[in-house]
Design a protein around this motif. Structure first.
Motif, PDB file in Angstrom:
ATOM      1  N   TYR A 149       0.841  -1.199   0.000  1.00 56.21           N
ATOM      2  CA  TYR A 149       0.000   0.000   0.000  1.00 56.21           C
ATOM      3  C   TYR A 149       0.875   1.247   0.000  1.00 56.21           C
ATOM      4  CZ  TYR A 149      -4.206   2.717   0.989  1.00 56.21           C
ATOM      5  OH  TYR A 149      -5.256   3.585   0.918  1.00 56.21           O
TER       6      TYR A 149
ATOM      7  N   VAL B  37       0.904   4.421  -2.442  1.00 60.72           N
ATOM      8  CA  VAL B  37       0.800   5.807  -1.978  1.00 60.72           C
ATOM      9  C   VAL B  37       1.903   6.648  -2.588  1.00 60.72           C
ATOM     10  CG1 VAL B  37       1.086   7.271   0.050  1.00 60.72           C
ATOM     11  CG2 VAL B  37      -0.424   5.304   0.156  1.00 60.72           C
TER      12      VAL B  37
ATOM     13  N   ILE C 271       1.633  10.078  -4.688  1.00 64.38           N
ATOM     14  CA  ILE C 271       2.342  11.316  -4.371  1.00 64.38           C
ATOM     15  C   ILE C 271       3.057  11.839  -5.609  1.00 64.38           C
ATOM     16  CG2 ILE C 271       4.283  12.240  -3.061  1.00 64.38           C
ATOM     17  CD1 ILE C 271       3.442  10.232  -0.852  1.00 64.38           C
TER      18      ILE C 271
ATOM     19  N   SER D 173       8.094  13.104   1.413  1.00 60.90           N
ATOM     20  CA  SER D 173       6.974  12.155   1.437  1.00 60.90           C
ATOM     21  C   SER D 173       7.490  10.739   1.582  1.00 60.90           C
ATOM     22  CB  SER D 173       6.171  12.259   0.149  1.00 60.90           C
ATOM     23  OG  SER D 173       5.883  13.595  -0.127  1.00 60.90           O
TER      24      SER D 173
ATOM     25  N   TYR E 102       8.253  10.130   5.066  1.00 61.73           N
ATOM     26  CA  TYR E 102       6.985   9.972   5.791  1.00 61.73           C
ATOM     27  C   TYR E 102       6.440   8.579   5.627  1.00 61.73           C
ATOM     28  CZ  TYR E 102       5.611  14.618   7.255  1.00 61.73           C
ATOM     29  OH  TYR E 102       5.488  15.795   7.898  1.00 61.73           O
TER      30      TYR E 102
ATOM     31  N   TYR F 258       5.633   6.061   8.504  1.00 67.43           N
ATOM     32  CA  TYR F 258       4.282   5.546   8.730  1.00 67.43           C
ATOM     33  C   TYR F 258       4.298   4.022   8.722  1.00 67.43           C
ATOM     34  CZ  TYR F 258       2.057  10.086   8.217  1.00 67.43           C
ATOM     35  OH  TYR F 258       1.648  11.375   8.396  1.00 67.43           O
TER      36      TYR F 258
ATOM     37  N   GLU G 105     -12.426   2.995  -0.234  1.00 64.92           N
ATOM     38  CA  GLU G 105     -11.036   2.730  -0.598  1.00 64.92           C
ATOM     39  C   GLU G 105     -10.421   3.945  -1.292  1.00 64.92           C
ATOM     40  OE1 GLU G 105      -9.187   0.111   0.015  1.00 64.92           O
ATOM     41  OE2 GLU G 105     -10.758  -1.053   1.020  1.00 64.92           O
TER      42      GLU G 105
ATOM     43  N   GLN H 139     -10.000   6.919   1.114  1.00 58.63           N
ATOM     44  CA  GLN H 139      -8.890   6.635   2.030  1.00 58.63           C
ATOM     45  C   GLN H 139      -7.557   6.817   1.330  1.00 58.63           C
ATOM     46  OE1 GLN H 139      -8.553   3.613   5.083  1.00 58.63           O
ATOM     47  NE2 GLN H 139     -10.373   2.738   4.203  1.00 58.63           N
ATOM     48  N   TYR H 140      -7.498   6.333   0.089  1.00 56.78           N
ATOM     49  CA  TYR H 140      -6.243   6.440  -0.656  1.00 56.78           C
ATOM     50  C   TYR H 140      -5.873   7.905  -0.858  1.00 56.78           C
ATOM     51  CZ  TYR H 140      -2.919   6.080  -4.486  1.00 56.78           C
ATOM     52  OH  TYR H 140      -1.813   6.197  -5.269  1.00 56.78           O
TER      53      TYR H 140
ATOM     54  N   THR I 185      -4.680   9.385   2.361  1.00 53.03           N
ATOM     55  CA  THR I 185      -3.365   8.883   2.765  1.00 53.03           C
ATOM     56  C   THR I 185      -2.281   9.559   1.939  1.00 53.03           C
ATOM     57  OG1 THR I 185      -4.473   6.775   3.048  1.00 53.03           O
ATOM     58  CG2 THR I 185      -2.106   6.777   3.305  1.00 53.03           C
ATOM     59  N   VAL I 186      -2.547   9.721   0.644  1.00 51.10           N
ATOM     60  CA  VAL I 186      -1.550  10.368  -0.213  1.00 51.10           C
ATOM     61  C   VAL I 186      -1.301  11.801   0.247  1.00 51.10           C
ATOM     62  CG1 VAL I 186      -1.150  11.267  -2.516  1.00 51.10           C
ATOM     63  CG2 VAL I 186      -1.957   8.929  -2.225  1.00 51.10           C
TER      64      VAL I 186
ATOM     65  N   ASN J  79      -1.896  13.136   3.070  1.00 46.77           N
ATOM     66  CA  ASN J  79      -1.351  13.135   4.410  1.00 46.77           C
ATOM     67  C   ASN J  79       0.124  12.767   4.409  1.00 46.77           C
ATOM     68  OD1 ASN J  79      -2.054  13.726   6.965  1.00 46.77           O
ATOM     69  ND2 ASN J  79      -2.446  11.619   7.564  1.00 46.77           N
ATOM     70  N   SER J  80       0.559  12.064   3.359  1.00 48.90           N
ATOM     71  CA  SER J  80       1.947  11.606   3.332  1.00 48.90           C
ATOM     72  C   SER J  80       2.893  12.659   2.778  1.00 48.90           C
ATOM     73  CB  SER J  80       2.070  10.339   2.488  1.00 48.90           C
ATOM     74  OG  SER J  80       1.241   9.340   3.021  1.00 48.90           O
ATOM     75  N   ILE J  81       2.345  13.757   2.282  1.00 48.28           N
ATOM     76  CA  ILE J  81       3.226  14.818   1.795  1.00 48.28           C
ATOM     77  C   ILE J  81       3.423  15.796   2.940  1.00 48.28           C
ATOM     78  CG2 ILE J  81       3.556  16.582   0.054  1.00 48.28           C
ATOM     79  CD1 ILE J  81       1.577  15.118  -1.694  1.00 48.28           C
TER      80      ILE J  81
ATOM     81  N   GLU K   4      -7.355  15.028   8.567  1.00 52.09           N
ATOM     82  CA  GLU K   4      -7.572  14.590   9.940  1.00 52.09           C
ATOM     83  C   GLU K   4      -9.072  14.529  10.258  1.00 52.09           C
ATOM     84  OE1 GLU K   4      -5.554  13.306  11.887  1.00 52.09           O
ATOM     85  OE2 GLU K   4      -6.857  13.235  13.641  1.00 52.09           O
TER      86      GLU K   4
ATOM     87  N   ARG L 126     -10.796  11.711   8.409  1.00 53.94           N
ATOM     88  CA  ARG L 126     -10.545  10.407   9.038  1.00 53.94           C
ATOM     89  C   ARG L 126     -11.463  10.226  10.254  1.00 53.94           C
ATOM     90  NH1 ARG L 126      -7.309   8.157  12.729  1.00 53.94           N
ATOM     91  NH2 ARG L 126      -6.812  10.210  13.564  1.00 53.94           N
TER      92      ARG L 126
END
Lengths: 325, 463, 620
Positions: free
Chosen positions: A11, A15, A19, A301, A304, A308, B273, B276-277, B280-281, B283-285, B334, B337
Motif C-alpha cells: 500500500y 501511496v 504522491i 513524502s 513519511y 508511517y 477505498e 482513504q487512498y 493517505t496520499v 497526508n503523506s506529503i 484529519e 478520518r
C-alpha cells in the motif's frame, strides 16, 4: 501478521505513486514548462529558442502525460511524466539551478536532520509519557490542576518564541551553547544541545496533555478496575496496565507527530544554521528552484511513508490481536 | 465614501452570518442549547470566550473597509482602502516616528545625528509624537504617565462598574428580586452561569483598555518599530490576519472533509477505498513542503497572469486567500478520518437501520441522520484547528511562504523581532508585544475549545 | 463476617450530590451466599464497589462503616486497603470481555494476582496459575495460560476472572452481575462453578444481580434494593414464599412466565426517582397502590418481622399499619382472548441462507464465506407471534434482518421469503417499498434506535413520509397523533427529543414508529432485553394489547425464555444458524424434542416461588 505487514508495504508503494502524480501535476500543470523556463532564464523577453533549449536539456520537450505521436507503449512512456517518474524511482533527482546534484545533497543532508530529529522524538516522547503518568497519578490534586495550566500555557506559545528565547538566554546571555552552526561528530553535540532542548520544551505541552488524556481514558476502563480489585498498587496499575494499553494510541499519535517534527526541523535548522534537509528546502524556496522543491516534496513524502510504515509495524507488534493473527 | 469588500472581508462577514444563524438554530434545539450552555458554564470557558470576543470585535472592525471620498470632489475616492479600525487608531497610524522608540518613550531609542548649537553631534532626539506635549519631559514624564495610568484605571473601573450594574439590574428584573439580593447572588456566583467570571474578565480588559487609551493619546504605548510605526497599531492589525487564517482555512476544510468522510464511512466499498487512498496520499506529503510548493507555484502563476490581479492590494489579499485555501486543503485529512470513523460506527446504529427499513433514501440518510450526528466532531475540530492555524501562520510567514511580507501579521512581526533581539542595545518590545497578543489569543482559543470539547464530547476526560 | 452499617455513598455529579446508597445495613456470614437484587439505578453495584473501595473518583463513602471481621474498611489507609482487595475480598465483574487486560496474557494477569498476595514467585506462581485454570474448568491449561483474552470465548474469560479472584483464596467473593453478559447455558455452568468453589472453600459470596431467577437458584439470603435503600431483607425461602414489600411483590408479578399468559403483567408505572433529591417519605410511595399520606410524609424504618426478615414499609408497622391495597389484576379481555389467526400464511421463509464474506490475503479479496444462517424455513400467520429463540451468535437477528432486506450489499442471502405475494429476495425498488409498508422492526436498544437529533414528531412522520408519500401534511399529523395515543404517550412528546424520555418511553416511541405505516408484521429484535423487569412488563403488555387491537403478527427474536413463554404462540429454536426445533409454544415448552432445546430450557434459572401466597401474587 506477515500478510498485514506485506499489505501495508504494498500500500505504501501505491501511496508513493500517488504522491508522484500529485507533485507532478502541481509542478507541471499549473505552470507549464515554458513558464518555468522563462522564470529561470529571466523575465518575459527570452527568445523561444532559449526556452526550447532549456526544456530539451531537462527532457521537458515532450508532451506532459500522453504522447499521441509516439507508437505503442511509447504513447505513455515518451512523456515528461513517465521520464521524470522513472528518474524519481531511481532516486535520480536531477540538478539544481546551480548545477549541483540534488541526490548527492540529500545524501549529505539527511545525517544532520536525523541527528536532530531522532533525539527530539525519543526525548520528548519519553519525557511526555513520564510527565503524563505523573499527572495522572496525582489526578484531582493541585499538582495536576496546575500541571495542566502550565501545559496549556506551553501549548499556546508559538515555537518561534521558544527558539528565539532559547537562543537569547542560552547563547547570548549565558553563552552556554553556540548561537548556531554545525560540525560533524564528535563536535556535533554542543551544536545540537540547544535546538534539541528548545524543541523538546515546545513539544512538551501538546504531547503531555494528549498522553494524560489517553491515560485518563484508559483509567476509566473495566480492566483497570479488575487490576485494582486484585490489590495491585497504583503505580503498577499505571505502569503495567494503563501504559501498556495506551501504547497503541501513543504509537498512532507519534505517527501524527511526525509532520510537526519535520515542520519543526525546517524552523530549527534555519534558525540554528544546521545544514540539513530543512535548510535545503528553504534554500530552494527562497531561490525559487523548482527542482529542489519538487525533489524535497517527494523525498520528504518518501521519509513519511517509511516512518508511517514503521508505525504500522510497531502497532502490529504492540497489539497481540494483530500480532497473533 | 465608498464601501469596499475584499475577498477575505466576504469570508469574515459570511462567518459572522453563519455564526449568528447557528446561534439562532441552537436556541431552537433544546439538546444543542443544553450542550452549549454546558460549554459556557465553566468559568475558564466563558472567560476565554470573553477575551476571544474582544479579539473578534477588533478583527471585525478591521474588516469593514471603505475608500474615503476626496474632499471637495464628487464621486472621487482616495486610492487608499481604510478600515474602521484605521479610523479609530488614526493617531497611531499617522503618528509615525523616525525609528525605534521604547514603550512610553519621549525620545528616540538610539542616538541620531543632529545639529545642536551649530555643532554636528549624536544625541537622543525628542520624538515627534510620543510625549510631544511635555515641555520638560525629564521632570514631567513620570508624573504624566502615572496620572494617565490612574485615570485609565479609573475609566476602566467605571466602565466595568457600569457593566456590572447593568447585569445586576437585568438579573434583578429577570428573577424579580431586589437589587441587593441580585448583587449578592451574583457575587457569590449563585446565578447558574459564570457571570462573575465574565464580569471579572471584562473588568481586567476594561482597565487594560482604559490605561492603553489614556496613554495612547500621548505616547506610543508599545513603542515603535524600525521605521517608526506605532506597534500598538501594527499588532492590532495583525489580529485580523490571524483570525482570517484561523477561521477561513477550516471553512475551506469543512465541506471536503465532511462530504468525503460521510460518504466513505456510509457507502464503504470502493468509494471508501478511493477516499482513504486520497487522504493517505495527501497526508503523506509533508505539509510545510506542500504549502511551500503551492505558494511558490502560485507566486509564479500570479506573476505570469498580471491581468487577473491588477492592484497590489488585490495581490496581497489573493495571497492570503490562497494561503487559507492551501492550509485548508492540507489539513482536511484529519477531520475526514475522524468523521469516517464515526460514521462507520453510526451506520450500524439502529436508528439508521430503522430508516433503511422505511426505505429512506441514501441522500436523506446522509443529510438528515448522519450529518447532524457528526456535527459535534466538526465543531470540536474547528475550534482545535483554530489555534493551530494561528501558530502555523507565524511559522509559515517566518519561512517566507506565509502571508505577503507587507501584510501585518504575527509571523512578520516575530520575524522582525528576532533580528532586533540580537541588536545592541536589545529591542525587546516587538517580541514582547507579539508574544503577549498572540499568547492571549491562542490561550483563550485553547481554553474555549477545551470547554467546547468537554461539553460536546462526554467521553473526553482531559480536565 | 462482613457487616455493612448504615452505609451511605455519595456520587458528585453535574446535577448535584447523588446519594447512590443510603443507610444500607446488612451482614454476611462465612459460607453464605447473599444476593443483593435491584433494578438499574438501585445502588446495588455501588454498594459492592463501596465494600472494596473501588468507587470512581467522583464518589466516596460519606457515612457508615464497612467491617470485615474486626477491621473497619471505610477508614483504612489506601495502602492497607490494598492488602484486603484481592487478598481477603475478591471481585468478579459483569463484562468479562472488557474486564481483562486485552494486551496481557491471561497467565500474566493471574500470576500478578498471585504474586501480589502470596509468597509464590516465578515458576511456583505460574504452576499455581495453571492449577487454578484447571480448577475453573479450562481445558489444556498449560497451553491456555499464554493465550490472550481475545483468543478465549466469553464463558472462558469469565472462568479466568473467577480463577484470578479465587487464586488468592479470599474470604469474601463479590460477584457483580457475573453472568448477565453470558448466554443462559454458559450462565448455568458459571453459576454451578461458583457454587462448587464456594462450597469447597467455605467462602462467603455477595452476589449482585437483577435476575430474580438467578437469586432463586443460588442465594441463601436476599436483599432487595430500591432507589439506594434496602427495602427488604430475608432468607431466600421466606422471601420467595411471602415477599413483603409492595415493590418486591410487584417485581415478582412483573416477571413474564407461562402462568401469566392470560393476563397482563404487573407493570410498575412510573420510574425510579432521581437520587439527587432529599426524600421526605417512602421512596416507592409515588408508584405504590397502598401509599397513604403517612408513606409520603414519613420515612419508613426497617421493621423486623422475625427470622431475620426485615421490611421497610409502613404496612408492617406494629401500630397504625398502612393497609395493603392490592393492584387490580388486568385480564387481556375474555372475549378477545381467543386469537383469530388467519389460515393463509403472512410470511413464508424457505431455505434462507445468509453468508458474510471473509476478506483475507494481500488484496483483501473475498476468500470465503462464513455462514450465519443455514437453511432456515418457517412461516407466520397474520396475528401470530412466532418466537425465534437462541443464544448469541445463533443467527436469529441475522434472520430477522435478512427478511427485512437490511443486509443487501453486506451479505449474500439465498433462499426464498414471501410476504403475501411479494418475493422479498427478488423485489425491485418499488416492490420493496410496498413490502416495507407491511413489515417493520423494533430494535433492542431504546437509546440507539432513535436519532438523538430529531424530534419525536419527525421520527414518527419519517416512515409515513417515505412509504406513504401520497398522504398530505394534515393526514400525516392526524396519524402521528393517533400513534402517540396508541402507545400512551402525551401529545407534548411530539416536539421533544428522544433524550428527554426514559428507556421504556423510548421503546414506546420505537413501537409507534414501527406502527406508523400500519404493518401486518413487526420483527421485534430483543425489544425488552435492555430494560428493567418492571419496564419490560409495560412493553410486553403494550405489544400484547396492540396485537389484540390490530392483528399484527410478531416475529419475536429473543434469548429470554420467560418472555417467550409469556408471549409466543409458536417457537422456533435456533442454534448455530439452524432451526433445530419448531412447534406450538405449549407443546415445545413442556415436551422439547431436540437435545439442545432441552439443555436450553434446563439452563434457565426459574423463580421457585415455593408456597406462594396466592393472594399476594394473583389476587382474585
Amino acid at each position: 501478521m506477515m500478510t498485514y505487514l506485506v499489505r501495508r508495504t504494498l500500500y505504501s508503494i501505491l501511496v508513493l505513486a500517488g504522491i508522484n502524480l500529485v507533485t507532478f501535476f502541481l509542478f507541471f500543470s499549473v505552470n507549464t514548462p515554458d513558464d518555468m523556463a522563462r522564470l529561470q532564464l529571466g523575465g518575459k523577453r527570452v527568445a523561444q529558442e532559449a526556452v526550447e533549449r532549456w526544456k530539451a536539456e531537462r527532457g521537458y520537450d515532450q508532451p506532459l502525460y500522453f504522447n499521441a505521436q509516439a507508437a505503442g507503449v511509447g504513447k505513455l512512456t515518451q512523456t515528461v511524466f513517465f521520464e521524470s517518474s522513472a528518474k524519481l524511482l531511481r532516486l535520480d533527482f536531477g540538478k539544481t539551478n546551480e548545477n549541483r546534484n540534488i541526490g548527492w545533497e540529500l545524501g549529505n543532508r539527511i545525517g544532520p536532520t536525523l541527528a536532530l530529529a531522532i533525539p527530539i522524538l525519543l526525548i520528548s516522547v519519553t519525557l511526555s509519557i513520564i510527565l503524563g503518568l505523573g499527572l495522572v497519578f496525582y489526578r484531582h490534586t493541585v499538582l495536576d490542576t496546575w500541571g495542566v495550566v502550565v501545559l496549556v500555557g506551553l501549548m499556546s506559545t508559538s515555537s518561534l518564541f521558544f527558539i528565539i528565547m532559547g537562543q537569547y538566554l542560552f547563547a547570548k546571555l549565558m553563552v552556554i551553547t553556540p548561537v548556531s552552526g554545525f560540525s560533524p561528530p564528535p563536535g556535533m553535540f554542543k551544536f545540537l544541545l540547544l535546538p534539541v532542548l528548545v524543541s523538546v520544551i515546545a513539544h512538551l505541552g501538546p504531547d503531555t496533555r494528549l498522553y494524560r488524556t489517553l491515560f485518563l481514558e484508559e483509567l476509566g476502563k473495566d480492566y483497570v478496575r479488575t487490576a485494582r480489585a486484585k490489590g495491585v498498587s497504583e503505580w503498577a496499575v499505571l505502569g503495567r496496565h494503563v501504559l501498556r494499553n495506551s501504547l497503541i494510541p501513543i504509537i498512532t499519535s507519534i505517527g501524527l507527530l511526525l509532520p510537526a517534527l519535520l515542520a519543526g526541523s525546517i524552523l530549527l535548522e534555519t534558525f540554528f544554521g544546521i545544514p540539513g534537509l530543512g535548510t535545503f528546502a528553504v534554500d530552494g524556496i527562497t531561490s525559487q528552484d523548482f527542482s529542489i522543491v519538487r525533489a524535497m516534496v517527494f523525498f520528504g513524502s518518501f521519509l513519511y511513508v517509511i516512518t508511517y510504515l514503521l508505525t504500522d509495524f510497531a502497532y502490529a507488534w504492540s497489539d497481540p490481536r494483530v500480532r497473533l493473527k | 465614501m465608498k464601501i469596499v469588500v475584499l475577498w477575505t472581508d466576504w469570508v469574515v462577514l459570511l462567518v459572522l452570518l453563519g455564526t449568528l444563524t447557528y446561534g439562532w438554530k441552537v436556541m431552537r434545539q433544546p439538546h444543542l442549547a443544553v450542550t452549549w450552555r454546558k460549554a459556557f458554564n465553566t468559568a475558564t470557558g466563558t472567560s476565554a470566550a470573553t477575551v476571544l470576543a474582544v479579539f473578534l470585535v477588533i478583527g471585525l472592525l478591521d474588516s469593514l473597509h471603505y475608500r474615503p471620498a476626496i474632499a471637495g470632489k464628487a464621486d472621487a475616492y482616495a486610492t487608499e482602502t481604510r478600515s474602521v479600525l484605521d479610523d479609530i487608531l488614526h493617531q497611531q497610524q499617522t503618528g509615525r516616528e523616525r525609528s525605534y522608540s521604547a514603550p512610553l518613550a519621549y525620545q528616540g531609542y538610539e542616538k541620531e545625528a543632529t545639529v545642536i548649537d551649530g555643532q554636528a553631534t549624536r544625541a537622543y532626539l525628542r520624538l515627534q509624537h510620543g510625549g510631544a506635549h511635555l515641555d520638560q519631559p525629564e521632570q514631567q514624564w513620570a508624573a504624566d504617565v502615572l496620572l494617565r495610568t490612574v485615570a485609565g484605571v479609573g475609566l476602566g473601573l467605571l466602565l466595568a462598574a457600569a457593566a456590572t450594574a447593568l447585569v445586576v439590574l437585568l438579573l434583578a428584573r429577570k428573577r424579580r428580586q431586589g437589587l441587593g439580593m441580585a448583587w449578592r447572588s451574583l457575587r457569590r456566583g449563585q446565578v447558574g452561569f459564570p457571570l462573575r467570571a465574565v464580569l471579572l474578565t471584562l473588568t481586567v480588559l476594561a482597565v487594560l483598555a482604559g490605561v492603553m487609551t489614556m496613554l495612547a493619546t500621548a505616547y506610543h504605548v508599545l513603542g515603535t518599530d524600525r521605521v517608526g510605526n506605532d506597534l500598538l497599531y501594527v499588532v492590532l492589525k495583525s489580529i485580523r490576519t490571524a483570525l482570517v487564517i484561523g477561521t477561513m482555512s477550516t471553512l475551506v476544510t469543512m465541506p471536503i472533509a465532511v462530504g468525503l468522510g460521510i460518504c466513505a464511512g456510509y457507502l464503504r466499498g470502493w468509494v471508501d477505498e478511493a477516499i482513504q487512498y486520497v487522504y493517505t496520499v495527501i497526508n503523506s506529503i509533508p505539509y510545510v513542503l506542500l504549502i511551500a510548493a503551492v505558494v511558490l507555484i502560485l507566486m509564479v502563476f500570479i506573476d505570469n497572469h498580471p491581468d487577473l490581479f491588477p492592484t497590489s492590494a488585490e495581490r496581497t489579499d489573493a495571497r492570503l486567500f490562497f494561503l487559507c485555501i492551501i492550509l485548508g486543503m492540507t489539513s482536511w485529512t484529519e477531520l475526514c478520518r475522524l468523521i469516517r470513523g464515526e460514521v462507520i460506527k453510526l451506520r450500524e446504529a439502529e436508528y439508521i437501520q430503522a430508516a433503511q427499513a422505511f426505505g429512506v433514501g441514501t441522500w436523506r440518510i446522509l443529510s438528515v441522520h448522519l450529518l447532524p450526528n457528526v456535527m459535534h466532531l466538526i465543531l470540536i475540530s474547528m475550534v482545535i484547528n483554530f489555534s493551530g492555524l494561528v501558530l502555523a501562520e507565524a511559522v509559515l510567514s517566518y519561512v517566507g511562504i506565509g502571508v505577503d511580507p507587507s501584510m501585518q501579521s504575527f509571523g512578520t512581526l516575530i520575524n522582525t523581532a528576532r533580528l532586533e533581539l540580537s541588536r545592541e542595545p536589545t529591542i525587546w518590545w516587538t517580541l514582547a508585544t507579539a508574544f503577549t497578543f498572540m499568547f492571549s489569543l491562542v490561550l483563550s482559543a485553547n481554553l474555549f475549545s477545551d470547554a467546547i470539547r468537554d461539553a460536546f464530547d462526554p467521553r473526553a476526560t482531559h480536565k | 463476617m462482613l457487616q455493612l452499617d448504615q452505609l451511605r455513598t455519595e456520587i458528585h455529579s453535574s446535577q448535584g450530590i447523588v446519594v447512590a446508597v443510603d443507610g444500607v445495613s446488612l451482614a454476611i456470614q462465612p459460607g453464605e451466599t447473599f444476593a443483593l437484587v435491584g433494578e438499574s439505578g438501585s445502588g446495588k453495584s455501588v454498594t459492592a464497589l463501596s465494600i472494596s473501595r473501588l468507587l470512581p473518583d467522583n464518589a466516596c463513602i460519606a457515612a457508615g462503616d464497612v467491617r470485615l471481621d474486626d477491621a473497619s474498611l471505610a477508614d483504612l489507609p489506601e495502602s492497607e486497603m490494598r492488602a484486603y482487595r484481592g487478598g481477603r475480598i475478591a471481585m468478579i465483574f459483569q463484562e468479562p470481555a472488557t474486564s481483562l487486560n486485552a494486551v496481557m496474557s491471561v497467565g500474566r494477569q493471574l500470576v500478578e494476582a498471585i504474586t501480589t498476595h502470596t509468597e509464590l514467585r516465578g515458576a511456583a506462581a505460574r504452576a499455581k496459575a495453571v492449577d487454578w485454570l484447571k480448577r475453573v474448568g479450562i481445558a489444556e491449561p498449560e497451553r491456555r495460560i499464554d493465550s490472550y483474552p481475545f483468543q478465549l470465548s466469553g464463558g472462558q474469560k469469565q472462568r479466568v476472572m473467577i480463577a484470578m479472584a479465587l487464586a488468592t483464596e479470599p474470604a469474601l467473593l463479590i460477584a457483580d452481575e457475573p453472568t448477565t453478559a453470558l448466554d443462559v447455558t454458559v450462565q448455568k455452568q458459571i453459576l454451578d462453578l461458583l457454587l462448587d468453589l464456594q462450597r469447597e472453600r467455605g467462602m462467603a459470596m455477595l452476589l449482585i444481580t437483577h435476575d430474580l431467577g438467578v437469586v432463586s437458584q443460588v442465594a441463601d439470603r436476599v436483599g432487595i434494593m430500591y432507589a439506594g435503600e434496602l427495602v427488604e431483607l430475608g432468607s431466600k425461602a421466606a422471601f420467595f414464599s411471602k415477599p413483603l414489600h409492595p415493590y418486591a411483590t410487584r417485581l415478582l408479578g412483573a416477571l413474564p412466565d407461562v402462568d401469566k399468559r392470560g393476563h397482563l403483567l404487573e407493570a410498575i408505572a412510573g420510574s425510579v426517582p432521581p437520587l439527587y433529591q432529599a426524600f421526605d417519605g417512602c421512596r416507592f410511595a409515588p408508584r405504590c397502590y397502598s401509599a397513604t399520606a403517612r408513606c409520603r410524609g414519613e420515612i419508613p424504618p426497617m421493621y423486623e418481622m422475625g427470622g431475620g426478615h426485615g421490611v421497610r414499609c409502613f404496612a408492617y408497622a406494629p401500630e397504625a399499619a398502612v393497609p395493603l391495597v392490592l393492584p387490580p389484576l388486568r385480564d387481556i379481555g375474555a372475549g378477545r382472548a381467543a386469537k383469530q389467526l388467519g389460515d393463509k400464511a403472512l410470511l413464508t421463509v424457505e431455505n434462507l441462507r445468509v453468508r458474510f464474506p471473509i476478506r483475507s490475503g494481500l488484496l483483501q479479496r473475498v476468500s470465503g464465506h462464513v455462514d450465519a444462517v443455514h437453511e432456515v424455513s418457517f412461516s407466520l400467520r397474520p396475528g401470530e407471534t412466532l418466537a425465534l429463540v437462541g443464544e448469541s451468535g445463533s443467527g436469529k437477528t441475522t434472520t430477522g434482518k435478512a427478511i427485512l432486506q437490511l443486509l443487501r450489499g453486506t451479505a449474500v442471502v439465498d433462499g426464498q421469503a414471501m410476504l403475501g405475494d411479494i418475493d422479498l429476495m427478488r423485489a425491485g425498488k418499488a416492490e420493496l417499498k410496498r413490502a416495507r409498508r407491511q413489515m417493520q422492526i423494533i430494535f433492542q436498544d431504546p437509546f440507539g434506535s432513535l436519532n438523538p437529533r430529531m424530534r419525536v414528531g419527525e421520527i414518527l412522520a419519517e416512515g409515513i413520509q417515505s412509504l406513504r408519500p401520497e398522504l398530505d401534511l394534515a393526514e400525516r399529523r392526524r396519524r402521528v397523533d393517533a400513534l402517540l395515543e396508541q402507545v400512551s404517550l402525551p401529545q407534548s412528546a411530539l416536539t421533544r427529543f428522544p433524550h428527554e424520555f426514559s428507556g421504556g418511553q423510548r421503546q414506546r416511541i420505537a413501537i409507534a414508529r414501527a406502527l406508523a405505516v400500519e404493518p401486518s408484521l413487526i420483527v421485534c429484535d430483543e425489544p425488552t432485553s435492555a430494560l428493567d423487569v418492571s419496564v419490560q412488563a409495560q412493553i410486553l403488555n403494550l405489544l400484547k394489547e396492540l396485537q389484540q387491537q390490530l392483528g399484527v403478527a410478531y416475529l419475536f427474536i429473543t434469548h429470554n425464555i420467560g418472555v417467550v413463554e409469556y408471549l409466543a404462540d409458536r417457537i422456533a429454536v435456533m442454534q448455530a444458524g439452524r432451526i433445530v426445533e419448531t412447534g406450538e409454544s405449549a407443546s415445545l415448552l413442556t415436551a422439547p424434542q431436540h437435545a439442545y432445546t432441552r439443555t436450553l430450557l434446563a439452563a434457565v434459572p426459574r423463580v421457585v416461588v415455593g408456597e406462594v401466597d396466592a393472594e399476594v401474587l394473583l389476587p382474585a
